[in-house]
Design a protein around this motif. Sequence first.
Motif, short mmCIF file in Angstrom:
data_model
loop_
_atom_site.label_atom_id
_atom_site.label_comp_id
_atom_site.label_asym_id
_atom_site.label_seq_id
_atom_site.Cartn_x
_atom_site.Cartn_y
_atom_site.Cartn_z
N LEU A 86 37.35 42.78 36.87
CA LEU A 86 37.07 43.86 35.75
C LEU A 86 35.93 44.03 35.46
O LEU A 86 35.29 43.28 35.00
CB LEU A 86 38.67 43.84 34.77
CG LEU A 86 40.19 43.10 35.46
CD1 LEU A 86 40.61 43.54 34.02
CD2 LEU A 86 40.52 44.63 36.33
N PRO A 87 35.66 45.05 35.77
CA PRO A 87 34.36 45.17 34.61
C PRO A 87 33.69 44.30 33.25
O PRO A 87 32.39 44.39 32.87
CB PRO A 87 33.91 47.25 34.18
CG PRO A 87 35.33 47.27 35.08
CD PRO A 87 35.93 46.11 35.28
N ASP A 88 35.16 44.36 32.40
CA ASP A 88 34.79 43.85 31.19
C ASP A 88 35.40 42.10 31.57
O ASP A 88 34.98 41.62 30.64
CB ASP A 88 35.36 44.32 29.51
CG ASP A 88 37.17 43.59 30.54
OD1 ASP A 88 37.31 43.25 31.70
OD2 ASP A 88 38.11 44.46 30.11
N ALA A 93 40.01 38.53 33.97
CA ALA A 93 40.13 38.50 36.28
C ALA A 93 41.57 38.50 35.99
O ALA A 93 42.00 37.37 35.40
CB ALA A 93 39.08 37.55 36.64
N ILE A 94 41.55 38.31 36.96
CA ILE A 94 43.03 37.74 37.73
C ILE A 94 43.49 37.18 38.70
O ILE A 94 42.36 37.36 39.49
CB ILE A 94 44.65 38.48 37.59
CG1 ILE A 94 44.08 39.89 38.55
CG2 ILE A 94 44.50 39.19 35.95
CD1 ILE A 94 45.80 40.54 38.87
N LEU A 95 44.11 36.33 39.16
CA LEU A 95 43.94 35.50 40.59
C LEU A 95 46.04 36.10 40.93
O LEU A 95 46.86 35.27 40.46
CB LEU A 95 44.10 34.40 40.84
CG LEU A 95 44.64 33.80 41.79
CD1 LEU A 95 42.70 33.87 42.99
CD2 LEU A 95 44.11 32.15 41.97
N VAL A 96 46.21 36.07 42.43
CA VAL A 96 47.73 36.64 42.55
C VAL A 96 47.83 36.25 44.23
O VAL A 96 46.73 35.47 44.38
CB VAL A 96 47.80 38.14 42.72
CG1 VAL A 96 48.33 39.45 41.66
CG2 VAL A 96 46.90 38.69 43.70
N ASP A 97 48.70 35.72 44.34
CA ASP A 97 49.13 34.65 45.59
C ASP A 97 50.31 35.62 46.49
O ASP A 97 51.03 36.00 46.17
CB ASP A 97 50.62 33.44 45.07
CG ASP A 97 50.36 32.53 46.04
OD1 ASP A 97 50.56 33.35 47.50
OD2 ASP A 97 50.78 31.73 46.76
N ARG A 98 49.12 36.24 47.32
CA ARG A 98 49.97 37.63 48.15
C ARG A 98 50.63 36.57 49.04
O ARG A 98 51.56 37.20 49.56
CB ARG A 98 48.80 38.33 48.94
CG ARG A 98 47.77 39.39 48.12
CD ARG A 98 48.63 40.06 47.73
NE ARG A 98 49.51 40.89 48.65
CZ ARG A 98 49.58 41.64 49.47
NH1 ARG A 98 47.90 42.22 48.84
NH2 ARG A 98 49.05 42.53 50.25
N GLY A 99 50.49 35.53 49.36
CA GLY A 99 51.69 34.98 50.15
C GLY A 99 53.54 34.27 50.11
O GLY A 99 54.13 34.88 50.51
#
Length: 455
Positions: A385-387, A390-396
């Motif tokens: 994000l601009p600020d 951050a995030i992480l997702v597991d698309r699997g």
Amino acid sequence: MIRSPAMWVATASLLLLAFAPGCSKRDPAALESKYRHVVLIVLDTLHAAHLGAYDDPHGASPAIDAFARDGLVFDRAFSNHTWTLPSTASLMTGRIQERHRVVVDAQALGKSLTTLAESFGSAGYDTAAFVQMVYASQAFGLDRGFERFVYSGAREEGRSATLGQVMERVATFDGASRPTFTYVHLRRPHSPYDPAPDLRARFCRECPLADGRHDDKLRFADGLKATKLPPLQQAHAVHLYRGNLATIDREIAPLLAALAARDDALVVLTSDHGEEFGEHGLYGHGVGLTAAAIDVPLIWRGTGIRAGVDSTPASTVDVMPSLLAACAIDAPPGAEFDGISLLPWIRDPAANPRKGPIPLSARHPDDLGLPLVGVVLGDLKAILLPDDRAILVDRGRDRAERQDVSGLHRDAFARMLRYARDLRAGGRGLAANLDDASRLDDDHLADLKALGYVR
Ligand SMILES: [Zn+2]
Ligand SMILES: [Zn+2]
């Protein structure tokens, strides 16, 4: 290991060279005769998850689903961007926003970039475009390279003629003296949500808002952005969108059937971005990087293309290098792509050429701020994000991107964030670049109004 953007582009270029016709053992003439007619279809604002071919159960897309059944469905395809102008610039150049530098609507495509249409034109193809979206139009330099560019705008009177014009062109394919490249960019399912009445009724059964008392308020996605809709209205907005999709699916059915019946046509169907309906608190498209905002269909169909579903990530910046390779057309001199040719992989699942990450970008709400950026690597997708959150997702495991799994993949997350920060640094200040300015005439402005962007 994660490569730096520069290294990755270099690798992508090497991969492309490896599959370019000059280096290929395939017979270019044989390939060209197979794909004598290339058709690229963009349905604006189509989040892939609404298609039956992508496991949606509502039946809004029978024609597209039938078309996809004998084609190759990339079920994890990402647009490079979440709104039409930069996304279409990416599709037409094979370059990400940070390199084609078309970020805001005051900008047009720079002359140093070679377009898909110019590449087909140089190879002797008869090129034509049929475009209903102002942000894919000549106002932004996106007509460059087309011998014939038919812009019909978003207004009903021009729009209703588009598919007839495309069908007329397809009817000339058999007697054509030259191979052809055709780009079709249709407005729906983009708002206004104005489905055909019978299809509106079909997707709005047993809905307390079926009487239409909220339709005007919900008609334009852009008007919903700042709203937090009550659940009934949220569901009804999806009904209207689904009706819009079913409307374009019905309109496009004869074209898809005509193309599917040919053994000399290569057809790619995709979109420029998705549409959010409050899944993560946002509506419309442009400023989010969620699955709803950036997951697009990517369906290939033609002789020699395997049928099936492939879950390895692909990007809309892969389309140009892939189409050129499929038609044995040399990349333009000096051209670099941020995507890769999917061609070997389209023919053989064991030949997956994807080695590097896929970059994603979204619009900053005030345009001049830092862009929102994302990175896809295998199953993982990071959003910065601009600020700097951050995030992480597991698309699997989590297709709807509900769970932040950054704590489970600390090393990969750190590497992806380094890449994302490089990407973001490359996007800094791009919106202020006015070397190539767009030119909107009165018709274009009227079309922006019809789309709900100007009031
Ligand atoms: Zn769009
Ligand atoms: Zn409804």
